[in-house]
Design a protein around this motif. Sequence first.
Motif, PDB file in Angstrom:
ATOM      1  N   UNK A 204       0.815  -1.217   0.000  1.00 43.04           N
ATOM      2  CA  UNK A 204       0.000   0.000   0.000  1.00 43.04           C
ATOM      3  C   UNK A 204       0.847   1.264   0.000  1.00 43.04           C
ATOM      4  N   UNK A 205       2.179   1.118  -0.057  1.00 38.91           N
ATOM      5  CA  UNK A 205       3.051   2.265   0.124  1.00 38.91           C
ATOM      6  C   UNK A 205       2.882   3.320  -0.967  1.00 38.91           C
ATOM      7  N   UNK A 578     -15.132   0.974  13.652  1.00 39.83           N
ATOM      8  CA  UNK A 578     -14.537   0.531  12.397  1.00 39.83           C
ATOM      9  C   UNK A 578     -15.593   0.415  11.304  1.00 39.83           C
ATOM     10  N   UNK A 579     -16.762  -0.131  11.630  1.00 38.64           N
ATOM     11  CA  UNK A 579     -17.814  -0.236  10.618  1.00 38.64           C
ATOM     12  C   UNK A 579     -18.246   1.135  10.113  1.00 38.64           C
ATOM     13  N   UNK A 580     -18.212   2.144  10.973  1.00 40.96           N
ATOM     14  CA  UNK A 580     -18.643   3.486  10.569  1.00 40.96           C
ATOM     15  C   UNK A 580     -17.519   4.253   9.871  1.00 40.96           C
ATOM     16  N   UNK A 581     -16.398   4.462  10.575  1.00 42.26           N
ATOM     17  CA  UNK A 581     -15.304   5.264  10.022  1.00 42.26           C
ATOM     18  C   UNK A 581     -14.508   4.507   8.958  1.00 42.26           C
ATOM     19  N   UNK A 582     -14.561   3.185   9.011  1.00 42.65           N
ATOM     20  CA  UNK A 582     -13.735   2.382   8.104  1.00 42.65           C
ATOM     21  C   UNK A 582     -14.123   2.498   6.652  1.00 42.65           C
ATOM     22  N   UNK A 617      -5.112   9.593   3.103  1.00 39.43           N
ATOM     23  CA  UNK A 617      -6.013   9.765   4.249  1.00 39.43           C
ATOM     24  C   UNK A 617      -6.912   8.541   4.426  1.00 39.43           C
ATOM     25  N   UNK A 618      -7.367   7.997   3.308  1.00 40.30           N
ATOM     26  CA  UNK A 618      -8.211   6.806   3.345  1.00 40.30           C
ATOM     27  C   UNK A 618      -7.488   5.642   4.022  1.00 40.30           C
ATOM     28  N   UNK A 619      -6.266   5.354   3.572  1.00 42.52           N
ATOM     29  CA  UNK A 619      -5.513   4.217   4.125  1.00 42.52           C
ATOM     30  C   UNK A 619      -5.212   4.447   5.605  1.00 42.52           C
TER      31      UNK A 619
END
Length: 695
Positions: A204-205, A578-582, A617-619
């Motif tokens: 993912x780098x 995690x379910x919400x912000x993920x 930001x997503x990762x």
Amino acid sequence: MGAKSSKIAFEICSVTGDYKVAEQGPTITLHLYDRDGNASPAFTLSNAFFQEEDGSIRDKFTIPLASWCKKGFGKVQKIEFWRSVEPGVEYVNYDWFCEKVIIRDRRKGLGGKWLYSYFPVHRWIHPDRHYYSFDCQVSLPSADPMPDERIAEISERRNNLLFYQRANGLPLELQALPAEEIFSQDTRWNIEKTKDEIIYNKGLDVDYASVDHFTSFDDLTTYYRAHSITEPLYVQRWPANPSGPEHDLVFGAQRLKGCNPFVIKVCKSIPENFGVAVEWLKPYLEGWTLQHILDARRLFIVDYSIMEGVECKNGRQFCSPIALFFWTERLQLVPLAIQLNQRMEEGAPIMPSDSPHAWLQAKLWFNLTDACYHLVANRLLHHLILEGIYVTMRKNLSQSHPLYQMLAPHFRHLLAVNAKLKEWFFSDSGWIAQNIQLSRKGIRQLLKKAFKAWRFDQQINIYRELENRGVYDSNVLPGYPYREDAMLIYKAIAGHCDKAARLYYANPMEAMKRKLMEDIELQGWWAEMTNPLEKGGLGLKGLPGKSGIQHVDELIPLLTNLMYMICVHGSAAWQPQFDEYGFPPNYPLALHGCLPQDPQEEQPLEASLQSLPCRREFIDTVLSFRLCQRQKGEQPLGEYELQYSHDQASMQILQEFKDELARASATVKSRNGHRDPLYIYEALDPQKMLNYLVI
């Protein structure tokens, strides 16, 4: 030491909670005392624990049967021990944390009944000091058999636990984390290294270095499987048309079972600063007039006026929205209108009938505000308030105090967790500070506003909190998952606290007031929590009692609301994270671009992707919340990793609490079996709830 004789008098087991350097423990000298004060000879325990090559810990010792204990020496009632140096043995110069010592009396032989004695210690064992513990030791200050040792214990803590205030109007914080509060297992909160390893190992780098945005919602939703990242629940629930009614149902359900189910209120009238006309709402009210809907308590509001004036990062925008929601005849909550600022002249309300792009943008910006409020006011603030409560408890209550033993398991790791959480919020390098829309000044502004409005008898009293929002009545929002499950667990906790308080203070009832007023530790704790900030107190408002705790009916809500704050509110605010912000389109922590100004502006839905977090930001957000979610304790609510109480009466009360929680868990599971799939709620199933706050 160990006995070669097959005739064993006592087995001694030291339970090690933590150790440093970690190959062997210190040498300990031990005396045993019976109920009549008869003392054993001094015994040397070489290495209070020893780590074998396979990683196992040896911490059991035997004392052979001898003349001193054959006759006239009763059940072991007290132990005295200290660190010592054996001749010819190299001194081990580091601290050892001893949780407890268990002694098994085997003098009646293998066929006889063995007697057990439990000696709670729960402290770091330092050199050059003698330690004492009594069997199942629990006592109020006036009944302690060793008051001088008790006073010395509290005095030592008072000298080590000092407060400071980050800024005027903010809660007090611990000045520095004392060495005796640091445990090796606390390193599990340091998730940054693990996150870096995942980014490297999963390739993912390149994306982590990119500020580009995703080019389609399909690209975003398939990213998880493509890189073997756990999918949050809302990836599967993201509809093909996120501006349509299917997503409106998901958006409405978030108010009742998401990270922040504490804010929705009954709407009694349309606010004057909310620029929505009655005729605009009429098509959505299922044939009813607005007045009928108001009278039936089917119109709801979320008003984030508290966010007005809160500073965001340079180059970003923020809002203080108002949103209306309607409870349909199909028992589902749907949004009707969202105004993104408190003043009508700054933008008209946006409704489902407006352009799909504007409606999706309105929901994204509303959820951004909701997310920032959740993290700062319902996570960070509560952690800081509990830090002050825990530190003042440590400064005032002895570890032998029954209330300390009852509450301490729920404060486990709190100081280490808070140290990491504060680093994430207040440091330039903290991942929350880097990814949240608010500036660091804005975080402090919101924290100050929320703390000023916070009251012990309002925010964490479930009945008062629900009443204040107009949603206490089960006929309002029938089946509201958070309310139904929170009240169930609150009742179980209240029953547990009632039994414990009456055991220690109202047994017999005639002695209650005297026991409470003679408990100088409890009264000192109450005073330090309620004294204003300028007088060195925590400045907490709304605690039970006017001039101290004078009745068990004041003590019970103090204990109940504390446990509710940690276990119920803490689980409700943490479990869905995690379910919400993920999945950032579902619950963004940051947005780019500008607030929608024209409700009729037509743009393709994919244009909203430019508002969402970039790839880096997503990762960072997805992996951080996922790693936080993996740090939950292994034990369900009521099953403690560290047990402080061992006396029979306390253990019976705890078992009854566990039985009640088991029944509550079955009830929650049954409810979820009948709930609309959008309203299934597992955050307050006792089998999944938190015993203590985590990161």
